[in-house]
Design a protein around this motif. Sequence first.
Motif, mmCIF file in Angstrom:
data_model
loop_
_atom_site.group_PDB
_atom_site.id
_atom_site.type_symbol
_atom_site.label_atom_id
_atom_site.label_comp_id
_atom_site.label_asym_id
_atom_site.label_seq_id
_atom_site.Cartn_x
_atom_site.Cartn_y
_atom_site.Cartn_z
ATOM 1 N N THR A 91 -27.975 -27.990 -3.855
ATOM 2 C CA THR A 91 -28.013 -27.862 -2.398
ATOM 3 C C THR A 91 -28.916 -28.929 -1.788
ATOM 4 O OG1 THR A 91 -29.770 -26.217 -2.676
ATOM 5 C CG2 THR A 91 -27.539 -25.392 -2.350
ATOM 6 N N LYS A 92 -28.574 -29.325 -0.579
ATOM 7 C CA LYS A 92 -29.438 -30.248 0.148
ATOM 8 C C LYS A 92 -30.593 -29.470 0.789
ATOM 9 C CE LYS A 92 -26.181 -33.962 1.154
ATOM 10 N NZ LYS A 92 -25.600 -34.846 2.199
ATOM 11 N N SER A 93 -31.699 -30.145 1.002
ATOM 12 C CA SER A 93 -32.877 -29.492 1.568
ATOM 13 C C SER A 93 -32.582 -28.821 2.897
ATOM 14 C CB SER A 93 -34.015 -30.510 1.751
ATOM 15 O OG SER A 93 -34.573 -30.849 0.516
ATOM 16 N N ILE A 134 -29.331 -17.772 -3.663
ATOM 17 C CA ILE A 134 -29.852 -19.140 -3.633
ATOM 18 C C ILE A 134 -29.198 -19.973 -4.730
ATOM 19 C CG2 ILE A 134 -31.932 -20.548 -3.902
ATOM 20 C CD1 ILE A 134 -33.511 -18.193 -2.696
ATOM 21 N N ARG A 135 -29.061 -19.395 -5.923
ATOM 22 C CA ARG A 135 -28.432 -20.120 -7.039
ATOM 23 C C ARG A 135 -26.993 -20.516 -6.740
ATOM 24 N NH1 ARG A 135 -31.209 -20.510 -11.579
ATOM 25 N NH2 ARG A 135 -32.899 -19.037 -12.023
ATOM 26 N N THR A 136 -26.292 -19.692 -5.993
ATOM 27 C CA THR A 136 -24.872 -19.934 -5.734
ATOM 28 C C THR A 136 -24.617 -20.634 -4.401
ATOM 29 O OG1 THR A 136 -24.774 -17.658 -4.922
ATOM 30 C CG2 THR A 136 -24.017 -18.041 -7.159
ATOM 31 N N GLY A 137 -25.681 -20.936 -3.667
ATOM 32 C CA GLY A 137 -25.514 -21.624 -2.382
ATOM 33 C C GLY A 137 -25.011 -20.719 -1.281
ATOM 34 N N LEU A 138 -25.113 -19.394 -1.486
ATOM 35 C CA LEU A 138 -24.713 -18.455 -0.441
ATOM 36 C C LEU A 138 -25.843 -18.267 0.564
ATOM 37 C CD1 LEU A 138 -23.099 -15.747 -2.770
ATOM 38 C CD2 LEU A 138 -21.908 -17.520 -1.447
ATOM 39 N N ILE A 139 -25.494 -17.894 1.766
ATOM 40 C CA ILE A 139 -26.491 -17.666 2.820
ATOM 41 C C ILE A 139 -26.746 -16.170 2.907
ATOM 42 C CG2 ILE A 139 -27.070 -17.989 5.247
ATOM 43 C CD1 ILE A 139 -24.960 -20.288 5.242
ATOM 44 N N GLU A 180 -34.189 -35.030 -0.669
ATOM 45 C CA GLU A 180 -32.840 -34.887 -0.105
ATOM 46 C C GLU A 180 -32.179 -33.605 -0.607
ATOM 47 O OE1 GLU A 180 -28.484 -37.157 0.066
ATOM 48 O OE2 GLU A 180 -30.185 -38.087 -0.973
ATOM 49 N N HIS A 181 -32.361 -33.323 -1.891
ATOM 50 C CA HIS A 181 -31.789 -32.118 -2.480
ATOM 51 C C HIS A 181 -32.908 -31.189 -2.948
ATOM 52 C CE1 HIS A 181 -28.315 -34.866 -2.761
ATOM 53 N NE2 HIS A 181 -27.598 -33.752 -2.646
ATOM 54 N N PHE A 182 -32.724 -29.901 -2.690
ATOM 55 C CA PHE A 182 -33.716 -28.921 -3.121
ATOM 56 C C PHE A 182 -33.064 -27.548 -3.226
ATOM 57 C CE2 PHE A 182 -36.719 -25.524 -2.153
ATOM 58 C CZ PHE A 182 -37.664 -25.728 -3.146
ATOM 59 N N ASN A 183 -33.415 -26.837 -4.296
ATOM 60 C CA ASN A 183 -32.969 -25.454 -4.455
ATOM 61 C C ASN A 183 -34.122 -24.664 -5.058
ATOM 62 O OD1 ASN A 183 -31.703 -23.108 -6.137
ATOM 63 N ND2 ASN A 183 -30.069 -23.729 -4.717
ATOM 64 N N PHE A 184 -34.525 -23.615 -4.384
ATOM 65 C CA PHE A 184 -35.695 -22.844 -4.805
ATOM 66 C C PHE A 184 -35.537 -22.280 -6.221
ATOM 67 C CE2 PHE A 184 -38.086 -18.786 -4.889
ATOM 68 C CZ PHE A 184 -39.358 -19.265 -4.630
ATOM 69 N N ALA A 185 -34.321 -21.860 -6.568
ATOM 70 C CA ALA A 185 -34.101 -21.265 -7.889
ATOM 71 C C ALA A 185 -34.288 -22.284 -9.002
ATOM 72 C CB ALA A 185 -32.709 -20.644 -7.952
ATOM 73 N N SER A 186 -33.660 -23.444 -8.863
ATOM 74 C CA SER A 186 -33.730 -24.448 -9.933
ATOM 75 C C SER A 186 -35.006 -25.280 -9.883
ATOM 76 C CB SER A 186 -32.504 -25.365 -9.877
ATOM 77 O OG SER A 186 -32.449 -26.058 -8.642
ATOM 78 N N ASP A 187 -35.502 -25.575 -8.672
ATOM 79 C CA ASP A 187 -36.642 -26.489 -8.554
ATOM 80 C C ASP A 187 -37.995 -25.791 -8.575
ATOM 81 O OD1 ASP A 187 -35.071 -28.816 -8.372
ATOM 82 O OD2 ASP A 187 -34.640 -28.405 -6.278
ATOM 83 N N GLU A 200 -31.626 -19.187 11.706
ATOM 84 C CA GLU A 200 -31.248 -19.772 10.422
ATOM 85 C C GLU A 200 -32.389 -20.604 9.843
ATOM 86 O OE1 GLU A 200 -27.115 -21.609 9.610
ATOM 87 O OE2 GLU A 200 -28.437 -23.347 9.876
ATOM 88 N N HIS A 201 -32.588 -20.480 8.527
ATOM 89 C CA HIS A 201 -33.612 -21.259 7.830
ATOM 90 C C HIS A 201 -32.962 -22.017 6.672
ATOM 91 C CE1 HIS A 201 -36.891 -19.240 9.983
ATOM 92 N NE2 HIS A 201 -36.150 -18.149 9.868
ATOM 93 N N SER A 202 -33.460 -23.211 6.426
ATOM 94 C CA SER A 202 -32.879 -24.061 5.388
ATOM 95 C C SER A 202 -33.555 -23.801 4.040
ATOM 96 C CB SER A 202 -33.043 -25.531 5.771
ATOM 97 O OG SER A 202 -34.417 -25.890 5.730
ATOM 98 N N HIS A 203 -33.006 -24.446 3.010
ATOM 99 C CA HIS A 203 -33.585 -24.311 1.668
ATOM 100 C C HIS A 203 -35.023 -24.818 1.631
ATOM 101 C CE1 HIS A 203 -30.220 -22.956 -0.897
ATOM 102 N NE2 HIS A 203 -29.474 -23.453 0.073
#
Length: 334
Positions: A218-220, A136-141, A51-58, A240-243
């Motif tokens: 962030t959500k996936s 990515i860390r800040t959730g900006l696009i 459900e949640h994913f962030n490339f920087a943290s995960d 547009e592409h998602s996380h």
Amino acid sequence: MKILLKVKHFTSHITPRLCSRFLSNAQRLYNPQNFSDYEDLKRNYKLDFPEHFNFASDILDKWTAAEKDGSKKPNPALWWINGEGKEVKWSFDELGFHSRKVANVLSDACDLKPGDRVMVILPRIPEWWLLSVACIRTGLIIIPGTTQFTAKDILHRLQKSEAKCIITSQELSPAIDSISNQAPLLKTKMTVTGTREGWLSYQDLYTAAGDNHTCVRTKSMDPMIIYFTSGTTGFPKMVEHSHCSYGLGHTITGKYWLDLSPCDVFWNVSDPGWAKSGWCSVFSPWIQGSCVFAHYMPRFDPIVVLETLSNYPITAFCGSTTTYRMLVLCDPSR
């Protein structure tokens, strides 16, 4: 057959070291390290999306942890050269440190919030990677762009994307100033090199920023990156592409198509403005814990490429078919 004959002629003129690497990489096409049965892979491969994913943290921060506990062999996350003796080598830990400082610059100095859109137009310099990870860390696009853009190209993308911030080098800033009044939602301009009136200075802000930053959760399926189409059949359109689509979806690219591992040093020659650079200079190799190699090289030069392949321990190389044609046709005997 013609291609094989050209390759045979090509390898007979290059240095033994480069020839050995060329043949070694060709061998990997037939003996991949990450799978042995393509049909079985095609039938059974499945990727789960949380459900949640962030490339920087995960992804990136987990490679940092692996470096610290010794489970990942010492290999740089980013290895950048400019061809004139300057070199940058960052581990995943150092990449994290620098990208957290840049994340604070974006959040505090630029006053950007998660979901805001940021256009980044830079050549192959380390700051491009830092800004990509920091967004990515800040959730900006992030909206990457090529330095080949004209003022008209940039204006179209600013208007359509409604970007609130643009980050570029001093060379492009006059062109952006000439059209920025036609993009009313653009609030912040930042130059990575030099200083300019009305622009924030990346270098000054980076020096003053702290490295304590908590990655946004962030959500996936939250949007992460926007690319514009090339505009071959009309005006360029946003894609547009998602996380998860890039941050996890390119697992299959890095592991099976590029066949990378944490021991690899991978060089992709794409311009940072194109989606290919996202696939092969950020997500695919770093998902696998590989080293991303980069050469500043403002213009493609096959001789420079051959010299670099000879002088650096690059284990995997990626370029367009035109790239390989230029390499095969040039005479590297000198």
